[in-house]
Motif scaffolding. Structure first.
Motif, PDB file in Angstrom:
ATOM      1  N   UNK A  15       3.094  -9.267   1.227  1.00 38.82           N
ATOM      2  CA  UNK A  15       4.444  -8.711   1.264  1.00 38.82           C
ATOM      3  C   UNK A  15       4.987  -8.444  -0.126  1.00 38.82           C
ATOM      4  N   UNK A  16       4.764  -9.393  -1.048  1.00 40.31           N
ATOM      5  CA  UNK A  16       5.214  -9.202  -2.424  1.00 40.31           C
ATOM      6  C   UNK A  16       4.498  -8.023  -3.062  1.00 40.31           C
ATOM      7  N   UNK A  17       3.156  -7.935  -2.816  1.00 42.72           N
ATOM      8  CA  UNK A  17       2.378  -6.834  -3.383  1.00 42.72           C
ATOM      9  C   UNK A  17       2.882  -5.501  -2.854  1.00 42.72           C
ATOM     10  N   UNK A  18       3.212  -5.445  -1.557  1.00 48.44           N
ATOM     11  CA  UNK A  18       3.733  -4.198  -0.988  1.00 48.44           C
ATOM     12  C   UNK A  18       5.081  -3.843  -1.611  1.00 48.44           C
ATOM     13  N   UNK A  19       5.938  -4.872  -1.851  1.00 45.04           N
ATOM     14  CA  UNK A  19       7.243  -4.616  -2.464  1.00 45.04           C
ATOM     15  C   UNK A  19       7.101  -4.132  -3.903  1.00 45.04           C
ATOM     16  N   UNK A  20       5.997  -4.555  -4.569  1.00 37.27           N
ATOM     17  CA  UNK A  20       5.766  -4.151  -5.954  1.00 37.27           C
ATOM     18  C   UNK A  20       5.065  -2.810  -6.059  1.00 37.27           C
ATOM     19  N   UNK A  21       4.737  -2.199  -4.914  1.00 32.62           N
ATOM     20  CA  UNK A  21       4.174  -0.857  -4.956  1.00 32.62           C
ATOM     21  C   UNK A  21       2.708  -0.743  -4.605  1.00 32.62           C
ATOM     22  N   UNK A  22       2.062  -1.871  -4.242  1.00 34.46           N
ATOM     23  CA  UNK A  22       0.658  -1.796  -3.828  1.00 34.46           C
ATOM     24  C   UNK A  22       0.585  -1.050  -2.497  1.00 34.46           C
ATOM     25  N   UNK A  23      -0.305  -0.103  -2.411  1.00 32.04           N
ATOM     26  CA  UNK A  23      -0.374   0.748  -1.218  1.00 32.04           C
ATOM     27  C   UNK A  23      -1.093   0.044  -0.074  1.00 32.04           C
ATOM     28  N   UNK A  24      -0.906   0.609   1.117  1.00 28.89           N
ATOM     29  CA  UNK A  24      -1.610   0.071   2.283  1.00 28.89           C
ATOM     30  C   UNK A  24      -3.122   0.179   2.120  1.00 28.89           C
ATOM     31  N   UNK A  25      -3.573   1.283   1.562  1.00 27.72           N
ATOM     32  CA  UNK A  25      -5.012   1.489   1.368  1.00 27.72           C
ATOM     33  C   UNK A  25      -5.605   0.411   0.474  1.00 27.72           C
TER      34      UNK A  25
END
Length: 662
Positions: free
Chosen positions: A308-318
């Motif tokens: 969740x943190x990585x997604x909030x920081x801009x890490x993509x789903x891929x």
């Protein structure tokens, strides 16, 4: 400028490696599950491949370039048939052959095939005795002369001579004198030379074969004036015409068959045995996949806040999806590599067990070492890697498609898991119905039956989450009364962690069910054998001649032994049993005849055409009874038909009056 995709992949791979290294127990569990699954698959596959490869090499070594064979009854053929065939001029390429199994203490005491050939007629079929100028096969021309003129002269392979340190004495003019045992009789033989194949394939084919002149083989085996079969090479464009002409020349006790039909019959006998082993190995891999899936799912659930943190920081789903699959691929690669090593070790023991079973049940087969087929290793490793990656896709998708805020909360995952419980139960019920219907179909296809069995297993596994949730809800009140708040919390925690607990429960269920199923099968077999022994072994003492296998006493007793036993005053009853293998319209058939007047009453019958008390009278008039396994293999659904056996007096037809349990 560096490719952004490459740049993004490197940090992702580092994160994956760090997680795997920081959780050694969890990573080790995944690798262990893959290793065990791959190892069992490879070990069984190598055992099957080694046994079948040994059979193929043995068949090729004996058959050579043969296209057809003339065979007879249990006693073989009169050698005069070969003489008449050569005089007729119908066929030029014909060679008599004697094939027996012997053992020698000087050669390790194991069974070795004695092959008697006519060196002057055998060259078109097998090139064991090529001259030195054509590619040396025998040690020297002097030894070849001894092979043709010296009584008891034999040739063995170079590998066999080296294994038992016989090289030096073979090089002398006197040769190596050894003893050969065949059906309890010991004869002397002299090794006058060694066979030196010019390629590895021929070397393996000849490793456990003794070559002798056909006259020597007749003396060593006691089959004076007889041969086992006559090999033929029929030109492809004239096979039908020549085959018909040859059949016109043969007596009633001889038949012309193709060599493929005889070898194919033996392979069909072991096909079900090999399929069973393969199915069990794949089942072990299925259990491993449950462990892998559960461990990967646990790792994803454990890192949902991180994702969740990585997604909030801009890490993509891929990138998240790639991370999870990278971890699965890495563990699959390591587990498959370890599984290959463990599979090679287990394969050594599996080869011995498979070989012993084939020797006891089907035919004599010698496998000295494991045959490491590259295809087996590739298949096992691909199964491990691909299966691991496939099991990682569902948790990877869950981690990928969850919104960043939902990924920070575990409750969302558990809510989704509880909603999916009923869908999984419905799909599991459908799988159970489909598998059960297939099992109820009147089919003899083992592959279809195994597919149905695996469908039932998956169906029960999909029912595990719903059953677990219902049982925990039912267990909460009584556990609360006994242990108070702790008793109520434990079932609730199981339900709240259903996303990972249910997979572990399903894996444990499959493992326990397989253990119980195999144990029940083995205990049932043992009980059946005990009942069968109590019904059939009515005597106090059993005497038989030494034989190549433990399950079929086809070696005849010396008549003097019978007369000696009959003269013993304390023997109240003495019954004779004669067993022999003969050809029938269904292939090789084991036939047993007994003088015991209660032999028919000692059996339990599946079906009969006459009352059980009248079966003995029918047998005395020429009828036969067959075992249930034989009826299943040959497709005989009920008694009342006929069985044709090709005996030493020609084809004989016997009515079938009963099918008995065996």
């Amino acid at each position: 400028m560096e490719n952004p995709a490459t740049f993004a992949l490197r940090p992702i791979s580092k994160i994956g490696w760090r997680y795997l290294l920081r959780h050694p127990w969890q990573t080790g569990l995944m690798i262990l599950g893959i290793t065990l699954g791959v190892a069992v698959v490879i070990a069984v596959d190598l055992a099957n491949a080694s046994a079948m490869r040994a059979f193929t090499l043995s068949a090729e070594a004996v058959a050579g370039r043969v296209t057809h064979q003339i065979i007879g009854g249990p006693l073989g053929l009169d050698e005069q048939i070969y003489v008449n065939l050569k005089k007729s001029g119908v066929i030029e390429a014909a060679a008599p052959v004697i094939s027996e199994y012997v053992s020698s203490p000087e050669l390790g005491g194991t069974l070795i095939q004695l092959l008697g050939i006519d060196p002057f007629a055998d060259y078109p079929f097998r090139d064991y005795l090529r001259s030195e100028s054509e590619g040396q096969k025998v040690q020297s021309p002097t030894h070849l002369i001894d092979f043709l003129t010296r009584p008891g002269a034999i040739l063995i392979s170079e590998n066999l001579a080296s294994r038992y340190n016989l090289d030096r004495c073979i090089e002398t003019m006197d040769g190596c004198e050894i003893s050969l045992e065949n059906l309890g009789e010991i004869k002397s033989a002299v090794i006058v030379g060694v066979l030196k194949p010019d390629n590895e394939l021929s070397r393996r084919a000849l490793e456990n074969i003794i070559i002798s002149d056909i006259a020597t083989a007749q003396e060593l085996s006691g089959n004076i004036g007889r041969v086992d079969h006559i090999d033929l090479i029929l030109p492809e464009n004239k096979q039908d015409v020549l085959a018909e002409q040859i059949r016109q020349l043969l007596p009633a006790d001889a038949r012309l068959v193709t060599v493929e039909s005889r070898q194919g019959t033996v392979q069909e006998m072991t096909s079900a045995f090999r399929i069973n082993l393969t199915a069990l190995s794949l089942l072990a891999l299925v259990v491993g996949l449950f462990l892998i899936y559960n461990t990967i799912t646990f790792s994803v659930v454990q890192r949902r806040p991180l994702f969740g943190v990585m997604r909030c920081l801009g890490v993509t789903r891929k990138e998240i999806f790639t991370l999870v699959l990278f971890e699965a691929f890495t563990t699959g690669l390591i587990g498959s590599a370890l599984g290959i090593l463990l599979g090679l070790v287990l394969g050594q023991g599996a080869v011995r067990l498979v070989t012993q079973t084939i020797n006891d049940l089907y035919f004599v087969l010698n496998v000295q070492d494991i045959q490491v087929a590259v295809s087996s290793l590739v298949k096992g490793s691909l199964l491990g890697i691909v299966a691991t990656v496939l099991t990682a896709i569902p948790p990877a998708r869950e981690a990928t498609f969850s919104p960043p805020r939902a990924a920070l909360s575990r409750s969302g995952l558990e809510n989704k898991a509880r909603r999916a419980v009923h869908l999984a139960a419905i799909l599991g019920g459908i799988a159970l119905v489909i598998g059960s219907v297939i099992l109820l179909l009147p089919t003899r296809s083992l592959v279809l039956s195994f597919v149905a069995t695996f469908t039932v297993i998956i169906g029960f596994a999909m029912e595990a989450p719903l059953v677990t949730m219902l049982l925990m809800r039912l267990a909460a009140p009584p556990l609360g009364k006994v242990w108070g708040s702790l008793g109520r919390m434990a079932p609730r925690d199981v339900v709240s962690s259903l996303s990972r607990i249910s997979i572990a429960v399903a894996a444990l269920m499959v493992a326990i069910s397989v253990t119980i199923g195999v144990s029940l099968m083995v205990s049932s077999f043992r009980s059946t054998v005990v009942i069968w022994l109590e019904q059939t072994l009515q005597g106090d003492i059993y005497i038989s001649a030494p034989n190549q296998t433990a399950t079929q006493t086809t070696a005849p007793l010396n008549p003097e032994v019978v007369r000696t036993l009959e003269s013993i005053p304390d023997v109240s009853q003495l019954f004779l049993l004669r067993s022999v293998n003969v050809d029938s319209q269904f292939g090789e058939t084991h036939v047993a005849a007994a003088s015991n007047p209660t032999v028919a009453g000692e059996r339990r019958y599946l079906a009969t055409t006459v009352p059980e008390e009248a079966i003995l009278a029918e047998m005395q008039r020429g009828a036969v009874i067959i075992s249930e396994p034989y009826a299943n293999r040959t497709g005989i659904t009920s008694p009342g038909g006929e069985l044709t056996l090709y005996t030493d007096r020609g084809a004989a037809t016997f009515p079938i009056v009963g099918i008995y349990y065996d």
